[in-house]
Design a protein around this motif. Sequence first.
Motif, PDB file in Angstrom:
ATOM      1  N   ALA A 194       0.813  -1.217   0.000  1.00 20.00           N
ATOM      2  CA  ALA A 194       0.000   0.000   0.000  1.00 20.00           C
ATOM      3  C   ALA A 194       0.849   1.272   0.000  1.00 20.00           C
ATOM      4  CB  ALA A 194      -0.925   0.006   1.221  1.00 20.00           C
ATOM      5  N   ALA A 195       2.059   1.190   0.533  1.00 23.69           N
ATOM      6  CA  ALA A 195       2.865   2.398   0.697  1.00 23.69           C
ATOM      7  C   ALA A 195       4.078   2.490  -0.216  1.00 23.69           C
ATOM      8  CB  ALA A 195       3.329   2.507   2.144  1.00 23.69           C
ATOM      9  N   ASP A 196       4.632   1.366  -0.621  1.00 27.18           N
ATOM     10  CA  ASP A 196       5.896   1.351  -1.366  1.00 27.18           C
ATOM     11  C   ASP A 196       5.645   1.609  -2.851  1.00 27.18           C
ATOM     12  OD1 ASP A 196       8.532   1.000  -2.120  1.00 27.18           O
ATOM     13  OD2 ASP A 196       8.477  -1.183  -1.936  1.00 27.18           O
ATOM     14  N   ASP A 197       5.515   2.863  -3.213  1.00 26.92           N
ATOM     15  CA  ASP A 197       5.184   3.240  -4.594  1.00 26.92           C
ATOM     16  C   ASP A 197       6.254   2.870  -5.612  1.00 26.92           C
ATOM     17  OD1 ASP A 197       2.736   4.294  -3.807  1.00 26.92           O
ATOM     18  OD2 ASP A 197       3.559   6.312  -3.520  1.00 26.92           O
ATOM     19  N   ASP A 198       7.513   2.925  -5.214  1.00 28.77           N
ATOM     20  CA  ASP A 198       8.583   2.637  -6.168  1.00 28.77           C
ATOM     21  C   ASP A 198       9.081   1.184  -6.111  1.00 28.77           C
ATOM     22  OD1 ASP A 198      10.005   2.702  -3.800  1.00 28.77           O
ATOM     23  OD2 ASP A 198      11.233   4.430  -4.342  1.00 28.77           O
ATOM     24  N   SER A 199       8.411   0.359  -5.321  1.00 25.87           N
ATOM     25  CA  SER A 199       8.700  -1.083  -5.219  1.00 25.87           C
ATOM     26  C   SER A 199      10.152  -1.406  -4.886  1.00 25.87           C
ATOM     27  CB  SER A 199       8.303  -1.796  -6.518  1.00 25.87           C
ATOM     28  OG  SER A 199       6.936  -1.616  -6.780  1.00 25.87           O
ATOM     29  N   ASP A 200      10.764  -0.579  -4.019  1.00 27.78           N
ATOM     30  CA  ASP A 200      12.138  -0.857  -3.616  1.00 27.78           C
ATOM     31  C   ASP A 200      12.227  -1.645  -2.313  1.00 27.78           C
ATOM     32  OD1 ASP A 200      11.406   1.120  -1.816  1.00 27.78           O
ATOM     33  OD2 ASP A 200      13.127   2.421  -2.223  1.00 27.78           O
ATOM     34  N   GLY A 201      11.078  -2.035  -1.767  1.00 31.08           N
ATOM     35  CA  GLY A 201      11.061  -2.825  -0.535  1.00 31.08           C
ATOM     36  C   GLY A 201      11.193  -1.988   0.725  1.00 31.08           C
ATOM     37  N   MET A 202      11.065  -0.677   0.581  1.00 30.86           N
ATOM     38  CA  MET A 202      11.179   0.231   1.723  1.00 30.86           C
ATOM     39  C   MET A 202      10.141   1.345   1.566  1.00 30.86           C
ATOM     40  SD  MET A 202      15.326   0.684   1.967  1.00 30.86           S
ATOM     41  CE  MET A 202      15.458   1.408   0.331  1.00 30.86           C
ATOM     42  N   ILE A 203       9.685   1.853   2.698  1.00 32.78           N
ATOM     43  CA  ILE A 203       8.750   2.967   2.695  1.00 32.78           C
ATOM     44  C   ILE A 203       9.517   4.211   3.124  1.00 32.78           C
ATOM     45  CG2 ILE A 203       6.628   3.918   3.667  1.00 32.78           C
ATOM     46  CD1 ILE A 203       5.804   0.985   4.294  1.00 32.78           C
TER      47      ILE A 203
END
Length: 154
Positions: A134-143
């Motif tokens: 839901a939060a990780d818009d860039d899909s880097d595994g971190m918010i």
Amino acid sequence: MSPLDGGKPKDNLYKSSLTDTSHHIAFLTPLFWINDRARTSTRIKMSLSSVLSADAIDAAMKDCQAPDSFNCKKFFQQCGLTKKSPAEVKKVFGILDNDASGFIEEEELKFFLQRFNPGARVLTEKETKAFMSAADDDSDGMIGADEFQAMVLS
């Protein structure tokens, strides 16, 4: 003079003890490390309560006590975070970023509820993955702070 070269500390920040006098090994223990967990818990509660009301946090926590009942958007609404300013949301992010890396990683996310209440349960794998998704818009595994803010205020 320092405690390592035989001098005494100028303040009471450190205590030293010789555990092996034949080798004269001094172990220094910062006093602030003692009871650090309790202090961290108190600091988090005090910091969160400077932004969110304790009653709202308690209400949000009660609603997600059962495993797989946590919904991040609902939680943020119930605790009142969705009504806060962007600066206040970023302040909460800083409190939730346990290792102060500037990101909330999946491992930190598991313990999300415990940042609000140390006795709370750990998020399930399903809840953790849903939160990250839901939060990780860039899909880097971190918010990141901006991702967190965008999710909370959307």
